[in-house]
Design a protein around this motif. Structure first.
Motif, PDB file in Angstrom:
ATOM      1  N   MET A   1       0.849  -1.165   0.000  1.00 31.82           N
ATOM      2  CA  MET A   1       0.000   0.000   0.000  1.00 31.82           C
ATOM      3  C   MET A   1       0.899   1.233   0.000  1.00 31.82           C
ATOM      4  SD  MET A   1      -2.969   1.150   2.688  1.00 31.82           S
ATOM      5  CE  MET A   1      -1.996   0.894   4.131  1.00 31.82           C
ATOM      6  N   THR A   2       0.573   2.209  -0.814  1.00 32.14           N
ATOM      7  CA  THR A   2       1.334   3.449  -0.897  1.00 32.14           C
ATOM      8  C   THR A   2       0.399   4.619  -0.676  1.00 32.14           C
ATOM      9  OG1 THR A   2       2.806   2.447  -2.507  1.00 32.14           O
ATOM     10  CG2 THR A   2       2.847   4.819  -2.360  1.00 32.14           C
ATOM     11  N   GLU A   3       0.862   5.591   0.123  1.00 32.54           N
ATOM     12  CA  GLU A   3       0.084   6.792   0.370  1.00 32.54           C
ATOM     13  C   GLU A   3       0.989   7.999   0.151  1.00 32.54           C
ATOM     14  OE1 GLU A   3      -2.057   6.685   4.158  1.00 32.54           O
ATOM     15  OE2 GLU A   3      -1.353   4.621   4.304  1.00 32.54           O
ATOM     16  N   ALA A   4       0.438   9.081  -0.403  1.00 33.74           N
ATOM     17  CA  ALA A   4       1.208  10.304  -0.600  1.00 33.74           C
ATOM     18  C   ALA A   4       0.278  11.508  -0.463  1.00 33.74           C
ATOM     19  CB  ALA A   4       1.864  10.312  -1.970  1.00 33.74           C
ATOM     20  N   PRO A   5       0.740  12.576   0.190  1.00 30.00           N
ATOM     21  CA  PRO A   5      -0.074  13.792   0.280  1.00 30.00           C
ATOM     22  C   PRO A   5      -0.059  14.523  -1.070  1.00 30.00           C
ATOM     23  CG  PRO A   5       2.056  14.168   1.249  1.00 30.00           C
ATOM     24  CD  PRO A   5       2.008  12.715   0.883  1.00 30.00           C
ATOM     25  N   PRO A   6      -0.963  15.486  -1.263  1.00 26.16           N
ATOM     26  CA  PRO A   6      -1.018  16.211  -2.537  1.00 26.16           C
ATOM     27  C   PRO A   6       0.295  16.892  -2.937  1.00 26.16           C
ATOM     28  CG  PRO A   6      -2.982  16.654  -1.249  1.00 26.16           C
ATOM     29  CD  PRO A   6      -2.035  15.888  -0.367  1.00 26.16           C
ATOM     30  N   ASN A   7       1.078  17.395  -1.974  1.00 25.37           N
ATOM     31  CA  ASN A   7       2.328  18.086  -2.323  1.00 25.37           C
ATOM     32  C   ASN A   7       3.483  17.127  -2.581  1.00 25.37           C
ATOM     33  OD1 ASN A   7       3.137  17.221   0.198  1.00 25.37           O
ATOM     34  ND2 ASN A   7       3.209  19.251   1.100  1.00 25.37           N
ATOM     35  N   LEU A   8       3.259  15.823  -2.383  1.00 19.65           N
ATOM     36  CA  LEU A   8       4.251  14.766  -2.647  1.00 19.65           C
ATOM     37  C   LEU A   8       5.572  14.976  -1.920  1.00 19.65           C
ATOM     38  CD1 LEU A   8       3.594  14.173  -6.438  1.00 19.65           C
ATOM     39  CD2 LEU A   8       2.680  12.915  -4.501  1.00 19.65           C
ATOM     40  N   ARG A   9       5.544  15.575  -0.741  1.00 19.07           N
ATOM     41  CA  ARG A   9       6.767  15.771   0.030  1.00 19.07           C
ATOM     42  C   ARG A   9       7.191  14.490   0.740  1.00 19.07           C
ATOM     43  NH1 ARG A   9       8.480  21.330   1.477  1.00 19.07           N
ATOM     44  NH2 ARG A   9       9.813  20.019   2.726  1.00 19.07           N
ATOM     45  N   PHE A  10       6.287  13.559   0.871  1.00 21.96           N
ATOM     46  CA  PHE A  10       6.644  12.261   1.437  1.00 21.96           C
ATOM     47  C   PHE A  10       5.684  11.204   0.906  1.00 21.96           C
ATOM     48  CE2 PHE A  10       3.544  13.852   4.464  1.00 21.96           C
ATOM     49  CZ  PHE A  10       2.772  12.747   4.742  1.00 21.96           C
ATOM     50  N   ILE A  11       6.121   9.979   0.980  1.00 21.50           N
ATOM     51  CA  ILE A  11       5.303   8.841   0.575  1.00 21.50           C
ATOM     52  C   ILE A  11       5.410   7.802   1.683  1.00 21.50           C
ATOM     53  CG2 ILE A  11       5.019   6.973  -1.097  1.00 21.50           C
ATOM     54  CD1 ILE A  11       6.368   8.786  -3.157  1.00 21.50           C
ATOM     55  N   VAL A  12       4.315   7.208   2.032  1.00 16.38           N
ATOM     56  CA  VAL A  12       4.298   6.120   3.003  1.00 16.38           C
ATOM     57  C   VAL A  12       4.005   4.835   2.254  1.00 16.38           C
ATOM     58  CG1 VAL A  12       3.152   5.177   5.032  1.00 16.38           C
ATOM     59  CG2 VAL A  12       3.481   7.654   4.828  1.00 16.38           C
ATOM     60  N   VAL A  13       4.872   3.850   2.422  1.00 19.65           N
ATOM     61  CA  VAL A  13       4.694   2.561   1.770  1.00 19.65           C
ATOM     62  C   VAL A  13       4.587   1.505   2.859  1.00 19.65           C
ATOM     63  CG1 VAL A  13       5.699   0.882   0.195  1.00 19.65           C
ATOM     64  CG2 VAL A  13       6.054   3.325  -0.213  1.00 19.65           C
ATOM     65  N   THR A  14       3.567   0.698   2.794  1.00 21.13           N
ATOM     66  CA  THR A  14       3.388  -0.395   3.752  1.00 21.13           C
ATOM     67  C   THR A  14       3.685  -1.708   3.035  1.00 21.13           C
ATOM     68  OG1 THR A  14       1.676   0.875   4.887  1.00 21.13           O
ATOM     69  CG2 THR A  14       1.767  -1.495   5.335  1.00 21.13           C
ATOM     70  N   VAL A  15       4.579  -2.488   3.622  1.00 20.54           N
ATOM     71  CA  VAL A  15       5.009  -3.748   3.020  1.00 20.54           C
ATOM     72  C   VAL A  15       4.876  -4.851   4.066  1.00 20.54           C
ATOM     73  CG1 VAL A  15       6.936  -4.941   1.923  1.00 20.54           C
ATOM     74  CG2 VAL A  15       6.678  -2.482   1.612  1.00 20.54           C
ATOM     75  N   ALA A  16       4.401  -6.000   3.660  1.00 18.43           N
ATOM     76  CA  ALA A  16       4.272  -7.129   4.582  1.00 18.43           C
ATOM     77  C   ALA A  16       5.641  -7.576   5.083  1.00 18.43           C
ATOM     78  CB  ALA A  16       3.581  -8.295   3.879  1.00 18.43           C
ATOM     79  N   ARG A  17       5.718  -7.912   6.349  1.00 12.92           N
ATOM     80  CA  ARG A  17       6.967  -8.357   6.962  1.00 12.92           C
ATOM     81  C   ARG A  17       7.519  -9.600   6.268  1.00 12.92           C
ATOM     82  NH1 ARG A  17       9.309  -8.237  12.326  1.00 12.92           N
ATOM     83  NH2 ARG A  17       7.909  -6.516  12.606  1.00 12.92           N
ATOM     84  N   THR A  18       6.652 -10.413   5.711  1.00 12.20           N
ATOM     85  CA  THR A  18       7.094 -11.652   5.063  1.00 12.20           C
ATOM     86  C   THR A  18       7.983 -11.404   3.853  1.00 12.20           C
ATOM     87  OG1 THR A  18       5.023 -11.715   3.810  1.00 12.20           O
ATOM     88  CG2 THR A  18       5.093 -12.978   5.858  1.00 12.20           C
ATOM     89  N   VAL A  19       7.951 -10.196   3.311  1.00 10.82           N
ATOM     90  CA  VAL A  19       8.818  -9.859   2.173  1.00 10.82           C
ATOM     91  C   VAL A  19      10.285  -9.923   2.605  1.00 10.82           C
ATOM     92  CG1 VAL A  19       9.481  -7.992   0.608  1.00 10.82           C
ATOM     93  CG2 VAL A  19       7.074  -8.453   1.061  1.00 10.82           C
ATOM     94  N   GLY A  20      10.567  -9.502   3.823  1.00 16.00           N
ATOM     95  CA  GLY A  20      11.922  -9.531   4.359  1.00 16.00           C
ATOM     96  C   GLY A  20      12.636  -8.192   4.203  1.00 16.00           C
TER      97      GLY A  20
END
Length: 52
Positions: A1-20
């Motif tokens: 899952m990826t989230e970003a505010p309108p000004n794109l100053r940061f992005i939050v990415v959620t990744v499952a722990r199983t990916v490693g």
């Protein structure tokens, strides 16, 4: 899952722990290498091993 505010100053990415962690680091390092003046870091949301 990826989230970003309108000004794109940061992005939050959620990744499952199983990916490693090593796989996540490889992907993020490769991505950051192609973007000017970007840095990345991660936080561990699992506090199961923390003392309460």
């Amino acid at each position: 899952m990826t989230e970003a505010p309108p000004n794109l100053r940061f992005i939050v990415v959620t990744v499952a722990r199983t990916v490693g962690i090593p796989a996540i680091e490889r992907v993020m390092d490769a991505w950051a290498a192609g973007v000017h003046e970007v840095e990345w870091w991660f936080g561990n949301g699992d506090h199961a091993d923390a003392s309460v």
